[in-house]
Design a protein around this motif. Sequence first.
Motif, PDB file in Angstrom:
ATOM      1  N   LYS A  84      -5.432   0.954   1.871  1.00  0.00           N
ATOM      2  CA  LYS A  84      -5.275   1.944   0.809  1.00  0.00           C
ATOM      3  C   LYS A  84      -4.238   3.019   1.130  1.00  0.00           C
ATOM      4  O   LYS A  84      -4.221   4.069   0.505  1.00  0.00           O
ATOM      5  CB  LYS A  84      -6.633   2.619   0.524  1.00  0.00           C
ATOM      6  N   GLY A  86      -0.688   5.022   1.290  1.00  0.00           N
ATOM      7  CA  GLY A  86       0.282   5.283   0.237  1.00  0.00           C
ATOM      8  C   GLY A  86       1.565   4.499   0.398  1.00  0.00           C
ATOM      9  O   GLY A  86       1.721   3.677   1.300  1.00  0.00           O
ATOM     10  N   ARG A 134       2.924  -2.253  -2.659  1.00  0.00           N
ATOM     11  CA  ARG A 134       2.771  -0.843  -2.294  1.00  0.00           C
ATOM     12  C   ARG A 134       4.129  -0.177  -2.111  1.00  0.00           C
ATOM     13  O   ARG A 134       4.338   0.967  -2.522  1.00  0.00           O
ATOM     14  CB  ARG A 134       1.939  -0.732  -1.016  1.00  0.00           C
ATOM     15  N   ASP A 139      -0.440   0.972  -6.728  1.00  0.00           N
ATOM     16  CA  ASP A 139      -1.665   1.376  -6.059  1.00  0.00           C
ATOM     17  C   ASP A 139      -2.508   0.139  -5.779  1.00  0.00           C
ATOM     18  O   ASP A 139      -3.158  -0.396  -6.681  1.00  0.00           O
ATOM     19  CB  ASP A 139      -2.440   2.361  -6.943  1.00  0.00           C
ATOM     20  N   SER A 141      -5.191  -0.112  -4.203  1.00  0.00           N
ATOM     21  CA  SER A 141      -6.629   0.116  -4.205  1.00  0.00           C
ATOM     22  C   SER A 141      -7.227  -0.301  -5.551  1.00  0.00           C
ATOM     23  O   SER A 141      -8.441  -0.478  -5.671  1.00  0.00           O
ATOM     24  CB  SER A 141      -6.954   1.587  -3.933  1.00  0.00           C
TER      25      SER A 141
END
Length: 285
Positions: A84, A86, A134, A139, A141
Amino acid sequence: MAEYPPMHKPPVIHTLTRTELKDLEIARSLLENPGFTMRMANLIGLPIEKGFALLPGGWNDAVNKATRTALMKALQLAVVSLGKRGRRSSREFFHKILVGTSGGIGGAFGLAALPVELPLSTAIMLRSIADIARSEGHDISLLKTRLECLEVFAFGSKQETDNAAESAYWITRAALGKTLTEATSHLTGKGAVDLTAPAVIRLVNSIASRFGVMVSEELAAKALPVIGAAGGSIVNILFIDHFQDMARGHFIVKRLEARHGIATVRDIYERMKLEAPPKQKGTKG
């Protein structure tokens, strides 16, 4: 007083910036270039079809079973966790090393290693695909993004039903669109992950029908004597390179769609000349 017909405002034209147009040109170049089969043929100087004749009996059933198992394990990985952190530069070379290593080990055991080696290679490739997503600002996640990562395994394989006059990329997205949406809705609405649900099985089967074609080509390439002892590593590196290209192109397109809409991006994509600029990839490390 005379009545005049109402004035109609001209349609709003959404334009991409110069940088975005360049990105889309790169995406098209990656998505529409020859895939794994052509890369192998260019490397070894032989058509992969010759490799099929060298495979043992029953290889097709073994590939079909291993493909679905590998995708189901990859789906489980995608649903549970892909990390997860960034946005950052993708590590494509690192994942090539991992896949090359697994291919080298599996290559020593031939077809018998497929049920073990393919799920491992597929999981590594999925990690790389998510890493690229990513790096393009998505995102991972979000379950929707993770399933879009899984979708990448369907890109780059031409099937008999594909229309050569149309983009294979958009044909594949259209074919998977409904099943992808259904699977996303089903998994999002469940407290526990149910990978046996009909919507999920349909998604896996739809992707497997295309991914399996490329797995068969990979296996046939490994069967060619000219590949040699290091063949498993070489073929696996070309295999992941193909899907990294598909992922880069796909998530560039998805990034632009999020800003300008699917219809606008697709229209510009299809209007572009076939002579795309040399392909470029994200930062590797």
